[in-house]
Design a protein around this motif. Structure first.
Motif, mmCIF file in Angstrom:
data_model
loop_
_atom_site.group_PDB
_atom_site.id
_atom_site.type_symbol
_atom_site.label_atom_id
_atom_site.label_comp_id
_atom_site.label_asym_id
_atom_site.label_seq_id
_atom_site.Cartn_x
_atom_site.Cartn_y
_atom_site.Cartn_z
ATOM 1 N N UNK A 3 0.823 -1.203 0.000
ATOM 2 C CA UNK A 3 0.000 0.000 0.000
ATOM 3 C C UNK A 3 0.858 1.254 0.000
ATOM 4 N N UNK A 4 1.903 1.302 0.824
ATOM 5 C CA UNK A 4 2.677 2.541 0.911
ATOM 6 C C UNK A 4 3.477 2.791 -0.355
ATOM 7 N N UNK A 7 1.066 4.285 -2.750
ATOM 8 C CA UNK A 7 0.900 5.714 -2.481
ATOM 9 C C UNK A 7 2.085 6.521 -3.002
ATOM 10 N N UNK A 8 3.283 5.960 -2.887
ATOM 11 C CA UNK A 8 4.465 6.644 -3.430
ATOM 12 C C UNK A 8 4.350 6.777 -4.947
ATOM 13 N N UNK A 9 3.851 5.739 -5.599
ATOM 14 C CA UNK A 9 3.663 5.805 -7.044
ATOM 15 C C UNK A 9 2.632 6.868 -7.423
ATOM 16 N N UNK A 10 1.546 6.937 -6.662
ATOM 17 C CA UNK A 10 0.536 7.987 -6.914
ATOM 18 C C UNK A 10 1.127 9.380 -6.721
ATOM 19 N N UNK A 11 1.979 9.527 -5.712
ATOM 20 C CA UNK A 11 2.632 10.814 -5.495
ATOM 21 C C UNK A 11 3.576 11.157 -6.644
#
Length: 211
Positions: A3-4, A7-11
């Motif tokens: 999951x984290x 989220x890094x990829x989305x950022x």
């Protein structure tokens, strides 16, 4: 992908979109209003503060992924040394597992690294654009002052010319008055001279003495 890291990829995708928005050519007025809103908005300031904390966690993930890549590389080196002592099937299976863990570790390392690197680029690009906008405002302001100063200089020069002409006219009028005064004095002296001449010519002569 956990999951984290998702989220890094989305950022990372968000940073890419923001970077494209920064480099898109826009009119000066629109760009100035946009960056003025970004620099003065309290919501954007809170978002930037939250992103700074997020980047600290991403930095920790990056260091952890680098450590994992290093450990996996050591495991691969140990498999190469123990190749003769283990069976081919067991060695192949374990090696594939280690290769998979190496791939995921490298993927996570590159993902976190590029995210951090792009954050630095965004910060520098944003600062440079703000400096460019300030310089453009300053150039326009100086150009306006220069034009106003040129107009004021022209007005002052015209006023100076008019003042000089007025002064010369006053001096000329003063000299004309002085000439008229001298003419009147000369006429008065001429009349006095003629009057004295007439008096002298009209005076009777006395008897002449015989020698």
């Amino acid at each position: 992908m956990t999951l984290y890291y998702s989220l890094v990829f989305c950022l990372l995708v968000f940073e890419m979109a923001v970077f494209m928005g920064l480099i898109v050519p826009l009119p000066f007025t629109i760009k100035r209003k946009l960056f003025t809103f970004i620099s003065e908005s309290p919501v954007v300031a809170k978002l930037q503060y939250g992103l700074k904390i997020t980047f600290i966690f991403i930095l920790i993930l990056f260091i952890d992924s680098v450590n994992r890549v290093y450990r996996v590389q050591l495991e691969l080196s140990s498999f190469s040394k123990e190749g003769g002592a283990m069976g081919a099937a067991a060695l192949g299976t374990d090696r594939m597992e280690v290769q998979a863990r190496k791939f995921y570790s490298q993927r996570n390392m590159y993902l976190c690294g590029f995210t951090l690197f792009l954050s630095l680029i965004l910060n520098r690009t944003y600062t440079m654009i703000l400096e460019l906008l300030r310089l453009e405002d300053r150039v326009k302001h100086l150009q306006g002052d220069k034009q106003t100063g040129g107009k004021d200089s022209a007005r002052l020069a015209s006023a100076g010319d008019l003042g000089e002409i007025g002064r010369l006219k006053e001096e000329l009028a003063t000299k004309d008055r002085d000439i008229e005064t001298l003419k009147k004095q000369a006429d008065g002296l001429a009349r006095e001279y003629h009057n004295l001449g007439d008096k002298v010519s009209d005076k009777p002569e006395g008897p002449k003495k015989d020698l």
